[in-house]
Every structure is written in C-alpha cells, then in structure tokens.
Scaffold this motif. Structure first.
Motif, PDB file in Angstrom:
ATOM      1  N   SER A  50       0.919  -1.313  -0.075  1.00 17.40           N
ATOM      2  CA  SER A  50      -0.147   0.079   0.035  1.00 17.40           C
ATOM      3  C   SER A  50       1.011   1.366   0.011  1.00 17.40           C
ATOM      4  O   SER A  50       0.654   2.186  -0.642  1.00 17.40           O
ATOM      5  CB  SER A  50      -0.823   0.028   1.130  1.00 17.40           C
ATOM      6  OG  SER A  50      -0.302  -0.263   2.343  1.00 17.40           O
ATOM      7  N   ASN A  51       1.958   1.217   0.768  1.00 18.66           N
ATOM      8  CA  ASN A  51       2.875   2.472   0.634  1.00 18.66           C
ATOM      9  C   ASN A  51       3.376   3.040  -0.663  1.00 18.66           C
ATOM     10  O   ASN A  51       3.421   4.143  -1.109  1.00 18.66           O
ATOM     11  CB  ASN A  51       4.113   1.932   1.496  1.00 18.66           C
ATOM     12  CG  ASN A  51       3.712   1.432   2.901  1.00 18.66           C
ATOM     13  OD1 ASN A  51       3.347   0.281   2.875  1.00 18.66           O
ATOM     14  ND2 ASN A  51       3.978   2.255   3.862  1.00 18.66           N
ATOM     15  N   THR A  52       3.734   1.898  -1.362  1.00 19.00           N
ATOM     16  CA  THR A  52       4.243   2.117  -2.786  1.00 19.00           C
ATOM     17  C   THR A  52       3.101   2.540  -3.849  1.00 19.00           C
ATOM     18  O   THR A  52       3.232   3.521  -4.456  1.00 19.00           O
ATOM     19  CB  THR A  52       5.045   0.950  -3.527  1.00 19.00           C
ATOM     20  OG1 THR A  52       6.065   0.597  -2.490  1.00 19.00           O
ATOM     21  CG2 THR A  52       5.311   1.518  -4.855  1.00 19.00           C
ATOM     22  N   LEU A  53       2.013   2.121  -3.525  1.00 21.84           N
ATOM     23  CA  LEU A  53       0.688   2.430  -4.350  1.00 21.84           C
ATOM     24  C   LEU A  53       0.265   3.650  -4.159  1.00 21.84           C
ATOM     25  O   LEU A  53      -0.049   4.565  -5.037  1.00 21.84           O
ATOM     26  CB  LEU A  53      -0.504   1.218  -3.880  1.00 21.84           C
ATOM     27  CG  LEU A  53      -0.188   0.004  -4.382  1.00 21.84           C
ATOM     28  CD1 LEU A  53      -1.205  -1.078  -3.757  1.00 21.84           C
ATOM     29  CD2 LEU A  53      -0.171  -0.254  -6.092  1.00 21.84           C
ATOM     30  N   ILE A  54       0.250   3.964  -2.932  1.00 18.52           N
ATOM     31  CA  ILE A  54      -0.486   5.410  -2.589  1.00 18.52           C
ATOM     32  C   ILE A  54       0.668   6.501  -2.934  1.00 18.52           C
ATOM     33  O   ILE A  54       0.245   7.510  -3.555  1.00 18.52           O
ATOM     34  CB  ILE A  54      -0.747   5.495  -1.020  1.00 18.52           C
ATOM     35  CG1 ILE A  54      -1.551   6.670  -0.713  1.00 18.52           C
ATOM     36  CG2 ILE A  54       0.344   5.647  -0.134  1.00 18.52           C
ATOM     37  CD1 ILE A  54      -3.023   6.653  -1.476  1.00 18.52           C
ATOM     38  N   LYS A 123       7.615   3.465   5.527  1.00 18.99           N
ATOM     39  CA  LYS A 123       8.350   2.269   5.173  1.00 18.99           C
ATOM     40  C   LYS A 123       9.196   2.630   4.007  1.00 18.99           C
ATOM     41  O   LYS A 123      10.624   2.085   4.030  1.00 18.99           O
ATOM     42  CB  LYS A 123       7.683   1.052   4.895  1.00 18.99           C
ATOM     43  CG  LYS A 123       8.345  -0.239   4.515  1.00 18.99           C
ATOM     44  CD  LYS A 123       7.432  -1.493   4.603  1.00 18.99           C
ATOM     45  CE  LYS A 123       6.508  -1.296   3.381  1.00 18.99           C
ATOM     46  NZ  LYS A 123       5.907  -2.735   3.266  1.00 18.99           N
ATOM     47  N   ASN A 124       8.908   3.239   3.057  1.00 16.88           N
ATOM     48  CA  ASN A 124       9.579   3.454   1.805  1.00 16.88           C
ATOM     49  C   ASN A 124      10.662   4.318   2.004  1.00 16.88           C
ATOM     50  O   ASN A 124      11.934   4.256   1.486  1.00 16.88           O
ATOM     51  CB  ASN A 124       8.784   3.522   0.670  1.00 16.88           C
ATOM     52  CG  ASN A 124       7.927   2.692  -0.071  1.00 16.88           C
ATOM     53  OD1 ASN A 124       8.207   1.538   0.263  1.00 16.88           O
ATOM     54  ND2 ASN A 124       7.145   2.923  -0.825  1.00 16.88           N
ATOM     55  N   ARG A 125      10.435   5.482   2.925  1.00 12.16           N
ATOM     56  CA  ARG A 125      11.510   6.283   3.100  1.00 12.16           C
ATOM     57  C   ARG A 125      12.664   5.739   4.128  1.00 12.16           C
ATOM     58  O   ARG A 125      13.989   5.979   3.917  1.00 12.16           O
ATOM     59  CB  ARG A 125      10.760   7.739   3.622  1.00 12.16           C
ATOM     60  CG  ARG A 125      10.077   8.520   2.700  1.00 12.16           C
ATOM     61  CD  ARG A 125       9.437   9.685   3.364  1.00 12.16           C
ATOM     62  NE  ARG A 125       8.660  10.378   2.147  1.00 12.16           N
ATOM     63  CZ  ARG A 125       7.761  11.228   2.545  1.00 12.16           C
ATOM     64  NH1 ARG A 125       7.396  11.549   3.981  1.00 12.16           N
ATOM     65  NH2 ARG A 125       6.994  11.766   1.633  1.00 12.16           N
ATOM     66  N   ILE A 126      12.230   4.928   5.080  1.00 14.29           N
ATOM     67  CA  ILE A 126      12.979   4.117   6.007  1.00 14.29           C
ATOM     68  C   ILE A 126      13.896   3.317   5.180  1.00 14.29           C
ATOM     69  O   ILE A 126      15.233   3.310   5.409  1.00 14.29           O
ATOM     70  CB  ILE A 126      12.231   3.398   7.023  1.00 14.29           C
ATOM     71  CG1 ILE A 126      11.323   4.440   7.812  1.00 14.29           C
ATOM     72  CG2 ILE A 126      12.884   2.653   7.902  1.00 14.29           C
ATOM     73  CD1 ILE A 126      10.242   3.804   8.710  1.00 14.29           C
ATOM     74  N   ARG A 127      13.530   2.837   4.025  1.00 17.06           N
ATOM     75  CA  ARG A 127      14.401   1.807   3.508  1.00 17.06           C
ATOM     76  C   ARG A 127      15.523   2.586   2.742  1.00 17.06           C
ATOM     77  O   ARG A 127      16.422   1.814   2.363  1.00 17.06           O
ATOM     78  CB  ARG A 127      13.463   1.428   2.152  1.00 17.06           C
ATOM     79  CG  ARG A 127      12.790   0.103   2.389  1.00 17.06           C
ATOM     80  CD  ARG A 127      11.868  -0.385   1.448  1.00 17.06           C
ATOM     81  NE  ARG A 127      10.803  -1.347   1.426  1.00 17.06           N
ATOM     82  CZ  ARG A 127       9.834  -1.503   0.886  1.00 17.06           C
ATOM     83  NH1 ARG A 127       9.442  -0.735  -0.071  1.00 17.06           N
ATOM     84  NH2 ARG A 127       9.026  -2.506   1.402  1.00 17.06           N
ATOM     85  N   GLN A 128      15.596   3.902   2.583  1.00 12.32           N
ATOM     86  CA  GLN A 128      16.521   4.585   1.872  1.00 12.32           C
ATOM     87  C   GLN A 128      17.815   4.960   2.845  1.00 12.32           C
ATOM     88  O   GLN A 128      18.576   5.313   2.814  1.00 12.32           O
ATOM     89  CB  GLN A 128      16.007   6.136   1.661  1.00 12.32           C
ATOM     90  CG  GLN A 128      15.084   6.118   0.664  1.00 12.32           C
ATOM     91  CD  GLN A 128      14.451   7.630   0.456  1.00 12.32           C
ATOM     92  OE1 GLN A 128      14.964   8.589   0.467  1.00 12.32           O
ATOM     93  NE2 GLN A 128      13.080   7.941   0.481  1.00 12.32           N
ATOM     94  N   ASN A 129      17.272   4.694   4.376  1.00 15.57           N
ATOM     95  CA  ASN A 129      18.526   4.628   5.346  1.00 15.57           C
ATOM     96  C   ASN A 129      19.684   3.676   5.189  1.00 15.57           C
ATOM     97  O   ASN A 129      19.414   2.630   4.655  1.00 15.57           O
ATOM     98  CB  ASN A 129      17.950   4.628   6.735  1.00 15.57           C
ATOM     99  CG  ASN A 129      17.070   5.654   7.149  1.00 15.57           C
ATOM    100  OD1 ASN A 129      16.910   6.666   6.512  1.00 15.57           O
ATOM    101  ND2 ASN A 129      16.163   5.455   8.258  1.00 15.57           N
ATOM    102  N   ILE A 130      21.041   4.137   5.401  1.00 12.49           N
ATOM    103  CA  ILE A 130      22.064   3.302   5.355  1.00 12.49           C
ATOM    104  C   ILE A 130      22.253   3.040   6.665  1.00 12.49           C
ATOM    105  O   ILE A 130      22.649   3.631   7.384  1.00 12.49           O
ATOM    106  CB  ILE A 130      23.109   4.252   4.510  1.00 12.49           C
ATOM    107  CG1 ILE A 130      22.929   4.793   3.246  1.00 12.49           C
ATOM    108  CG2 ILE A 130      24.475   3.316   4.757  1.00 12.49           C
ATOM    109  CD1 ILE A 130      23.904   5.635   2.695  1.00 12.49           C
ATOM    110  N   PRO A 212       6.761   7.094  12.990  1.00 15.61           N
ATOM    111  CA  PRO A 212       6.468   6.976  11.582  1.00 15.61           C
ATOM    112  C   PRO A 212       7.834   6.807  10.902  1.00 15.61           C
ATOM    113  O   PRO A 212       8.052   6.471   9.807  1.00 15.61           O
ATOM    114  CB  PRO A 212       6.097   8.485  11.221  1.00 15.61           C
ATOM    115  CG  PRO A 212       6.246   9.374  12.568  1.00 15.61           C
ATOM    116  CD  PRO A 212       6.115   8.434  13.591  1.00 15.61           C
ATOM    117  N   TYR A 213       9.150   7.315  11.529  1.00 18.84           N
ATOM    118  CA  TYR A 213      10.229   7.104  11.005  1.00 18.84           C
ATOM    119  C   TYR A 213      11.146   6.050  11.828  1.00 18.84           C
ATOM    120  O   TYR A 213      11.853   6.546  12.829  1.00 18.84           O
ATOM    121  CB  TYR A 213      10.931   8.273  10.950  1.00 18.84           C
ATOM    122  CG  TYR A 213      10.326   9.470   9.901  1.00 18.84           C
ATOM    123  CD1 TYR A 213      10.482   9.130   8.460  1.00 18.84           C
ATOM    124  CD2 TYR A 213       9.589  10.311  10.442  1.00 18.84           C
ATOM    125  CE1 TYR A 213       9.864  10.026   7.503  1.00 18.84           C
ATOM    126  CE2 TYR A 213       8.875  11.015   9.330  1.00 18.84           C
ATOM    127  CZ  TYR A 213       9.149  10.814   8.014  1.00 18.84           C
ATOM    128  OH  TYR A 213       8.569  11.793   7.109  1.00 18.84           O
TER     129      TYR A 213
END
Length: 487
Positions: A50-54, A123-130, A212-213
């Motif tokens: 749903s995160n990617t879809l929205i 979730k999608n933004r969190i995935r960017q973290n290194i 949220p993060y």
C-alpha cells in the motif's frame, strides 16, 4: 488509477479493516481527491504494498497538476486518502485490547501491520537509510545514516516561516493525543491516518503508537495523556516496569530529562520502546555486586552504565531509584562532575527489559554541565567531531545505535571520488581523512573505500559515546559505586 485503488482496498480487506461491500463507497470517496478522468485512466497493474501504491497515486496527481508538487502537500493527500481505508480510533483501540486477550505479540503485530498499511510508518523512506554495524573494543555498535525524513525546499521553508503563528499551540507538540486524525499543514505533518491506543502505566493513562520514522524493529512511542515535561523520578521506573509486564517482548527506555543529554523533545513526557536488542544489552560487566537477590553490574560500555537486575520487581525499582537519587546529588570536582550550579546537572537515561521473570534496569549516568571551554556540554561530543554529530546523544544512541545526519552520504561520495581521482576537495573531514592515511595504504583506501569509511565512522561513534561518559575509566567508576552504596 482504479486498479491501484483496488489493490489498496484488497489489502485493507485482507487486514479486516474494511468489508468487500465497501468497495464502491471507497471508490467514490477517493474521487474526492482524484478527478474522475484520472481515476478511470488506463494503467498497468502494479503488484506492490500500500505504501508504494499510494505514493504512485500522489505522484501522478502532482504530475497532473491536481495537487502541488511539494512534499507536505503530497504527504497530506496520501494521509487523507489512506485514512479512508482504516477504521476510526475507537474501533482500532477496541481491536487492540481484544487481541491483547489472545496475547500481547498478537496485538502489537496487528497494530504494527495496520500502521504500515496506512502509510503512517514511512516504510519506503525508511528503506533509504544506510544501516550497518561496526566492531569496536566496546563490542559491536550499530549506525544509521538517516535519509528517511524528506528535506523541504527553500521555497517550502520560506512558506512555513510565513505561515507560522505565534499562538499556534494545537496540537501542543507532535506527541500529543490531539494529533490523532489531525489534517496537518505546512508547519505540522499530516496525521489523518494516525492511530494510537490507550494503555495504563503506574495507575495513569498513557498512549502507545509506532514511530513514523523507525530506527529499529517496531520502533514505538509511549506518551503521557497530559502534555507535561519529561521528569525522571520514582514514577519513571514504575511506568517502565509496568510496560514490560504488559509487553514482555519489548524493551522500553526514556531519554534523560535535561537539555544536552536528553532527547529532542523534553516538553512532553514519553518513552521509546520496540522489538530490538541493542548493543548495550550485550555489554559484559567488569564489576558485579549482589545485595538481597538484586545484582548490580558496572558495564564495559563507552557511557558509564549500571545494570540492576532481579526477580523481585519492587526491590529492583527501589534500588534503581536509590541509585538515581544518589547520582543526582553526586559531586566530584576533580572529574568535572558537579550535580548543581545554577541548575541541576546529574540525571540518568533509564532502560528496562524483562527476560522471563527477571527485570533488567540500565541506568546510564548523564551530566549536562557546560563550561566556557565546552559551551555545548562538558560531557558531550568533542568539538572536533561535530562534523559527524553535533546534536544531543539521546536514548537510542546511548544504547549503541547511531542516528547520523544525511549529509554524511554526500560527504562519503565526495571523499571516495577524491581518493579515486586524486583531486583535493575542501571538506570539514580533512583532519579525519589525514588520520586514515596514517593507518592505511593509499591504494587500500582507494580500493576499499566503503569498508574503511564504515569502520572509521564506527570508531568515531565509539569516541563520541566515550566523550559523553562521566567516568573515563573503570577505576573511578567503581570508586563512585562503592562510595554511594557504602559497599
């Protein structure tokens, strides 16, 4: 976009948040945000969460000029649309407490799944973290270069400043219960899709939510019903132990209650919890002492930490309160430790874990005193390391997980390019890099830059933590312990 919307609805049905009977209603509600022409436009099916879809939907709305192509506008639109897919707060809370009767893990797993689905957890933004780990002589440390929080453009920052109201105190802060369902604006993130659940600790009303993060697994926040300042006292240990009694699969901890050594938000009493085992919990002890079935351990850890453990809850709480109060009054001028000048300086960062029927309370000793030579804190990050981290070292970092600024990613890219092409660049990291050259062959850095960067960043983090430690060696730490306990 109808196919994308239907996939979101399918996921909501699977989570039992809506009924199949609601599909037409939800289509029509979505058309309040999506013009009919766009709603029915032909589009490939995108099998995703749903995160990617929205996110795809709001990007399309921005491309079509239906909404402004600004981060806060897209976030607000996404939150409002996902709010349609989740029940009202009372329904979510009733569901949570009903599932608690089946088991606490069942309840938190379900609430976490809802918070992910609703896109409240980014979730999608969190995935960017290194994220990576680094070994040190104090044990493994964890590091995250935080890329998840979107940066505002200069135009958006200016707009936020122009729209700021001096008397704007609703909600009073980002933690207050009044955030639940709040639409949001340029100066306040959208919370339409935000849900919290009430719990009891220490005989008082508190609320539980996910962050949220997230910086670690099931990163959650537990906050007071009332907007009252952070304060570490006997009630803190009662609250924390009550929480782990209810949620034994989670740890919980509190930031210290003073500036510099505390977190970024001291105006609202809150704790952080989650399903993660931190490096500090794996730290061995260099000294142990047992009194009436309560064990004290002084840990081999960069920050001066006492672990107090035992099966008798009341005894462990009492000993923790006594140690905290003793530290709050402790002075050692030779070491720069003054408990009071014009304000109190000594406090603790407490963490609690329950393993089977045994309570483990960690007391990280903190002091926020400043001097002319160290105006940002005597027991704070060394000025020569501000290019790595200048902000407060709060709860998460004190436990061994560094949350580092996003600029380090760009710095690393520039440094790597410099080593590979031999060009000199102006950087705040010059002295740090010169130290590398004394440790490694130039070709080794060039061929293994990422490995070297991560290793050296880990060493910097250990040094940063050590700078915040009030006792710089085991001997003085043990002297303090024996002095305040009389043993």
């Amino acid at each position: 976009m109808k196919k994308l919307i239907d996939q979101i609805i399918d996921q909501a049905i699977e989570l039992e948040l809506v009924e199949a009977r609601d599909r037409t209603y939800l289509h029509n509600q979505m058309m309040g945000y999506i013009p009919e022409k766009l709603f029915f436009e032909s589009e490939e099916v995108l099998k995703s969460d749903s995160n990617t879809l929205i996110e795809k939907i709001v990007e399309r709305l921005a491309e079509s000029k239906v909404i402004e192509d600004k981060v806060y506008v897209k976030d607000l639109t996404a939150a409002n649309m996902m709010n349609l897919m989740i029940p009202k707060p009372s329904v979510i809370e009733e569901r949570f407490h009903r599932l608690m009767q089946e088991g606490t893990v069942r309840a938190t797993d379900d609430f976490y799944a809802i918070s992910l689905f609703s896109n409240y957890i980014q979730k999608n933004r969190i995935r960017q973290n290194i994220s990576f780990s680094s070994n040190s002589d104090k044990g493994p440390l964890e590091l995250t270069i935080n890329l998840s929080k979107p940066e505002k453009t200069t135009e958006e920052i200016r707009e936020a400043q122009n729209n700021k109201k001096e008397d704007d105190d609703y909600p009073k802060c980002l933690l207050c219960k009044e955030n639940e369902g709040y639409i949001g604006h340029i100066n306040h993130p959208p919370r339409s899709n935000h849900r919290i659940v009430g719990i009891e600790m220490g005989g008082n009303e508190w609320y539980f939510q996910f962050s949220p993060y997230s910086y670690y697994s099931e990163h959650s926040i537990v906050f007071s019903k009332n907007h009252t300042p952070m304060k570490i006292g006997a009630h803190t240990f009662r609250n924390l132990t009550d929480f782990v009694d209810q949620f034994p699969h989670y740890f919980i901890g509190s930031n210290a209650d003073l500036p510099i050594v505390g977190g970024s938000m001291l105006s609202h009493e809150h704790y952080q919890a989650g399903r993660h085992v931190f490096p500090i919990e794996k730290a061995p002890s260099f000294f142990e002492h047992e009194v009436n079935e309560v064990t004290y351990e002084l840990l081999k850890w960069p920050l001066s930490t006492i672990r107090i453990s035992g099966r008798n809850k009341e005894a462990v709480i009492r000993r923790s309160v006594e140690m905290t109060e003793a530290w709050k009054q402790y002075d050692n001028e030779a070491l720069g430790i003054l408990s009071h000048t014009d304000a109190p300086h000594n406090t603790v960062t407490p963490i609690v874990r329950k393993m089977k029927d045994k309570y483990h309370i960690y007391l990280i000793l903190r002091n926020n005193r400043t001097t002319e030579e160290r105006p940002e804190g005597l027991f704070h990050v060394d000025p020569e390391d501000f290019h790595i981290k200048r902000e407060n070292i709060g709860l998460i970092e004190a436990m061994g997980l560094a949350v580092l600024p996003a600029r380090l990613k760009q710095d690393a890219e520039e440094l790597e390019a410099s080593f590979k092409n031999g060009e000199k660049i102006d950087t705040v990291h010059d002295e740090w890099v010169e130290a590398w050259k004394k440790k490694y062959e130039a070709n080794h850095i060039k061929e293994n830059f990422e490995q070297v960067f991560k290793k050296e960043l880990g060493l910097k983090f250990r040094k940063i933590l050590e700078a915040c430690g009030v006792f710089k060696d085991e001997k003085t730490f043990k002297v303090f312990f024996k002095e305040v306990t009389g043993d």
